[in-house]
Design a protein around this motif. Structure first.
Motif, short mmCIF file in Angstrom:
data_model
loop_
_atom_site.label_atom_id
_atom_site.label_comp_id
_atom_site.label_asym_id
_atom_site.label_seq_id
_atom_site.Cartn_x
_atom_site.Cartn_y
_atom_site.Cartn_z
N GLU A 1 3.78 -50.83 -2.33
CA GLU A 1 3.72 -49.37 -2.14
C GLU A 1 2.28 -48.86 -1.93
OE1 GLU A 1 5.19 -50.93 -4.64
OE2 GLU A 1 7.34 -50.58 -4.40
N LYS A 2 1.38 -49.26 -2.85
CA LYS A 2 0.01 -48.74 -2.75
C LYS A 2 -0.72 -49.30 -1.55
CE LYS A 2 -1.15 -47.76 -7.54
NZ LYS A 2 -1.80 -48.37 -8.72
N TYR A 3 -0.45 -50.56 -1.26
CA TYR A 3 -1.10 -51.19 -0.10
C TYR A 3 -0.71 -50.46 1.19
CZ TYR A 3 -2.46 -54.60 3.38
OH TYR A 3 -3.04 -55.19 4.49
N ILE A 4 0.57 -50.17 1.32
CA ILE A 4 1.07 -49.48 2.52
C ILE A 4 0.42 -48.10 2.64
CG2 ILE A 4 3.12 -48.36 3.50
CD1 ILE A 4 4.71 -50.80 2.27
N GLU A 5 0.38 -47.39 1.53
CA GLU A 5 -0.19 -46.05 1.55
C GLU A 5 -1.66 -46.09 2.00
OE1 GLU A 5 0.98 -43.89 -1.87
OE2 GLU A 5 -0.27 -42.15 -1.38
N ALA A 6 -2.38 -47.12 1.54
CA ALA A 6 -3.80 -47.24 1.89
C ALA A 6 -4.01 -47.77 3.31
CB ALA A 6 -4.50 -48.16 0.89
N SER B 1 3.90 -42.40 1.63
CA SER B 1 4.75 -43.54 1.27
C SER B 1 5.58 -43.99 2.47
CB SER B 1 5.64 -43.19 0.07
OG SER B 1 6.64 -42.28 0.44
N LEU B 2 5.97 -45.25 2.42
CA LEU B 2 6.65 -45.87 3.56
C LEU B 2 7.92 -45.12 3.95
CD1 LEU B 2 6.67 -48.52 5.33
CD2 LEU B 2 8.32 -49.42 3.68
N LYS C 1 -14.00 -50.44 7.75
CA LYS C 1 -12.90 -49.93 8.55
C LYS C 1 -12.08 -48.86 7.82
CE LYS C 1 -8.88 -51.06 11.14
NZ LYS C 1 -8.07 -51.99 11.91
N SER C 2 -11.75 -47.80 8.52
CA SER C 2 -10.81 -46.82 7.96
C SER C 2 -9.40 -47.20 8.40
CB SER C 2 -11.14 -45.42 8.46
OG SER C 2 -10.03 -44.58 8.22
N TRP C 3 -8.50 -47.12 7.49
CA TRP C 3 -7.10 -47.44 7.76
C TRP C 3 -6.24 -46.19 7.80
CZ3 TRP C 3 -5.73 -52.46 8.75
CH2 TRP C 3 -6.68 -53.45 8.39
N THR C 4 -6.90 -45.06 7.88
CA THR C 4 -6.16 -43.80 7.87
C THR C 4 -6.66 -42.91 9.01
OG1 THR C 4 -7.74 -43.02 6.22
CG2 THR C 4 -5.63 -43.79 5.41
N THR C 5 -7.01 -43.55 10.12
CA THR C 5 -7.59 -42.80 11.24
C THR C 5 -6.60 -41.82 11.83
OG1 THR C 5 -6.92 -44.55 12.77
CG2 THR C 5 -9.13 -44.70 11.85
N ARG C 6 -5.36 -42.21 11.88
CA ARG C 6 -4.40 -41.34 12.55
C ARG C 6 -4.14 -40.07 11.74
NH1 ARG C 6 0.05 -43.48 12.64
NH2 ARG C 6 -0.41 -45.41 11.58
#
Lengths: 552, 552
Positions: free
Chosen positions: A318-323, A335-336, B11-16
């Motif tokens: 869960e946390k990995y996906i959010e990040a 959240s996914l 790297k940013s993983w929240t660019t969108r």
């Protein structure tokens, strides 16, 4: 033109909504608005469900409406009986207890892994009437045609007091089951882990929901897609190298689905090492339809992956996906968002390749995971593991499988089957006749439960090599190709070394050496992560594995 | 194991989601919460859409986000250009104006009926870059894999001030397009006919929506499935009789899809008359996946129909559906719930039979509605019109098409093509080579745009008779069967009267006489309704036909 006015005036065309209204009125003393008090659930179910109703109960390979199934099994069979159950995955003992107790009579389902032995016995004993075996997506399709449910029993994370639902990372099949029931004047009952004032997001609007009930404990969730890299063998690594070189690189496979096997987990863990050494980053494996596999973390962190669309969630991710929300589909809350129906659709029509493992394969490439005495069913593999006749667009990989110059010729979906020639206990995987044929007779099925048909298989990978089945239409030649990589199984013993050499020369089969792979290189040291702990490290501590995998 | 910490931290993983936040902030002075003022739409679109964005614009064969497409064409191409458009159906002139004006560059689509001539020319002139042709459902699948949209422009009936949506009877593809965009940090913009305080029901929750705008006029809606019985010919009635006797009765077809042809409208109108005389009520045609065809009203009123699940709505059928909600899928408010994605799924996997008309067919049964100079695309026919390899359950009709005793043999979906041997202007339907092959070269397609492949066709019906193609695997024999019912077309002239007799004896083809049908009985007097007015009468005045059909 003749219209019987009498007929028209006599008949009511709103019987279902009227019956629903009456049914709902019958529980008014027991419920508080849309909320069923937890301890009154059995009593309420006894009033909301009528004898003979078709009841769809949520439960797939991961998520189970476990409170509702445990409650349904407690209803009085004098009040509720002869139910026709529709369950994606028969996973819990009470799913079959319903039939032992006389509450349910008939079943339609997709998968029965953990209960496959018991259900086979119950069918044989006449304790359960089998409707049919399905894939997920065709079972969902029938919910709108000839298996329309009267009642849906499903699970969500949270509800608000109006009945709006937050399903969170495990949205899965809930919206589809609810849609089929709600819009046909059926009754939708949802178990939730909690009722809150404000939801993180709304996955299903209250307009579609009749009742919610707070479960005594959170719904069951199986971490089915967690594969501990410690169990990956050198043989699986060799197969994974062949898959990367001999299939993904050769055909330029960009979009794909992986199942839960250790073979494909090995592929995922070789991308940042072996794949990187071949210079394939960005050229293969960019767009995925699969659950959030922990073994995909190193490839994601190394920049291999553009997108992942999921059937369901995975415990601990869960946390990995959010990040990493650039990679996944998430709600505004981060959240996914998963959706089993749409992921099956994408996996069937929009990806280049499906790859799966099998337990048994015959000489023509037909394969099944059904073995004697078990009625296991399918899940989603047959949908993704066939060449969809309705596909019209061309990707490079799909088009690469065109083998004819006919002006109407087209490409083909890559359907890959991976198998070691022997399973444990010295059981050959390659056999003359599938156990599925025996199960067909035993369970009185009309059709043998074949998982993937030989005509759809484009590649078979064993520890011996790859058979490029798509290159030949000749049944005899396909049989030779399979025999050539079937090792010392009965089918493999048929092979003729001379013809094997010819098949190699013609490029119909390839041994590791033909692909520039040295068997001695296929070592666990190639894995980007060798155990769960290393996956956690790759994730920067964001991946939180379930307790049973925390054995390092 | 090597993890580049530098890489990970950089790297940013929240660019969108960050880009989306900034984009939404850029319109804060122009919008009121989620509401875009109608007259500011162009200015707002110029800020919300970035050059190069993938934009999915709602528009299928019925419902069009017409206000948004008219607005998009007015943006400044200096600000918004090189868009990659994804449109199910290219139906409106401005869909292509976008390319003339330099706003858009590339297109992926499913169907281009009304614009098929112009798009072919534009592709040839290099004014438009063609991604690919798709069916609806594979285009939807790609929205989650390799065609993920940055922006969705869709249409709904009503919104509330939070952005919850009521799509009403024409839900169609809206939820799927929105889901792909919203859960990937894209921007969802919805045109609505009005904003209200309370919605009749919520079809799409506000969590999925970024902006709503009240359109200057209601979205365009095409009454595509209204067929005036006045135009049904005696030949079509003859074909319909053959279909009922020689296919539906013969195989016990209970669940099915009908397209928009007059042939199938004739079948619908013969059920309460000819079908009744054969005693078939309840035995065939009980569960339907199709739009709410007005020509189905007499069959519904006569008690033939158990359920109808719809891709979309049909203008004028709203009150009828609400009053007959036992038959249709409706919301709690009583209005129709349609869903194009789920209906395609049900139409592919859950029904016994697909039947469609064609404009051209070759000697092996391959057929296409594509003709020279036109790039028309497909819609949904190829999905429903093939034998789905992922199907595992057996219905009687499906199982009835099993022709082998092999232990792995299975049934087949019935895929029926209906054609008169000649179209108007003396153009033969049966030809040696499909125009699709020419269009393939002209539009630089990788694969010829075949609608239904010969290998999938199980039955062909012409005014001469029925060819039971599923009974033969031999290409030569199939060719003979087709020639035998192809009249005096070039293909038909190949037939040999002697071999035709043999085919009849073997039951591979059937003439009307073989089915007990007298050609002289095939008269319009058999139709349960002969014009639109009679349909209105059958409906008890509930059906309210669009103005253009009110010519009685």
């Amino acid at each position: 033109m003749v219209i019987s006015k009498v007929e028209m005036e006599r008949k009511s065309w709103t019987t279902r909504v009227e019956a629903k209204k009456k049914t709902i009125e019958s529980v008014q003393g027991l419920v508080d608005g849309v909320i069923i008090p937890t301890k009154r659930i059995v009593e309420v179910l006894e009033r909301l469900i009528k004898p003979g109703d078709r009841v769809v109960l949520e439960g797939n390979n991961q998520k189970q409406a476990s409170f509702l199934s445990k409650s349904l099994v407690q209803v009085d069979p004098k009040k509720v009986h002869d139910l026709h159950m529709i369950i994606s995955s028969i996973s819990r003992p009470e799913h079959l207890d319903l039939f032992e107790y006389g509450i349910a009579r008939k079943i339609d389902f997709s998968y029965a892994g953990p209960q496959s032995l018991r259900i086979a016995q119950m069918i044989e004993d006449g304790k359960i009437e089998l409707g049919d075996l399905h894939t997920y997506i065709e079972l969902y399709g029938r919910l709108f045609v000839d298996l329309i449910p009267q009642v849906a029993l499903v699970a969500a994370d949270k509800a608000d007091r109006y009945g709006n639902l937050y399903t969170g990372p495990n949205t899965e099949e809930t919206p589809t089951l609810v849609e089929a029931t709600a819009f046909r004047d059926g009754i939708v009952i949802v178990q939730v882990n909690e009722i809150v004032d404000e939801l993180p997001r709304v996955d299903i609007p209250s307009s579609w929901v009749d009742f919610v009930v707070v479960a005594d404990e959170p719904y069951e969730l199986e971490p089915l897609f967690t594969r501990d890299p410690r169990h990956i063998t050198d043989i699986q690594i060799l197969q994974a190298m062949m898959i990367i070189r001999g299939i993904y690189e050769k055909h330029g496979v960009k979009s794909l689905n992986h199942g839960i096997g250790f073979n494909t987990a090995a592929v995922e863990l070789l991308l940042p090492t072996y794949g990187e050494s071949l210079g394939l980053k960005g050229k293969i494996c960019t767009n995925w339809v699969l659950n959030p596999h922990p073994t995909l973390i190193p490839a994601i962190e190394s920049g291999w992956v553009e997108s992942v669309y999921c059937f369901g969630g995975e415990l601990g991710m869960e946390k990995y996906i959010e990040a990493r929300r650039d990679i996944f589909f998430t709600g505004k809350d981060g959240s996914l968002r998963s959706n089993r129906t749409l992921a099956q659709l994408a996996g069937q029509y929009a990806v280049d390749l499906f790859i799966g493992s099998t337990l048994q394969m015959d000489a023509l490439g037909n394969s099944s995971t059904v073995t004697r005495g078990r009625v296991a069913g399918y899940g989603g593999a047959p949908n993704m593991g066939h060449n969809p006749g309705g596909r019209r667009h061309a990707t490079d990989a799909w088009y690469n499988l065109k083998t004819s110059d006919d002006p109407l010729a087209r490409g083909k979906k890559l359907v890959v089957q991976v198998a070691e020639t022997f399973q444990e206990a010295n059981k050959p995987v390659f056999v003359e006749s599938l156990d599925a044929i025996h199960v067909k007779d035993q369970a009185k099925l009309r059709v043998a439960p074949v998982m993937i048909y030989g005509e759809d298989v484009t590649h078979i990978v064993t520890e011996e090599g790859i058979a490029y089945l798509y290159k030949s239409d000749s049944m005899a030649e396909r049989r030779e190709m399979i025999a050539a990589i079937a090792g010392v199984t009965p089918i493999g013993m048929e092979h003729n070394p001379k013809s094997t050499e010819k098949l190699r020369e013609k490029g119909l089969i390839a041994m590791p050496e033909d692909l520039g792979i040295r068997r001695s290189d296929a070592k666990r040291s190639l894995l980007a992560a060798k155990n769960i702990d290393e996956l956690v490290q790759w994730s920067g501590g964001l991946y939180n594995p379930p307790a049973r995998f925390r054995s390092w």
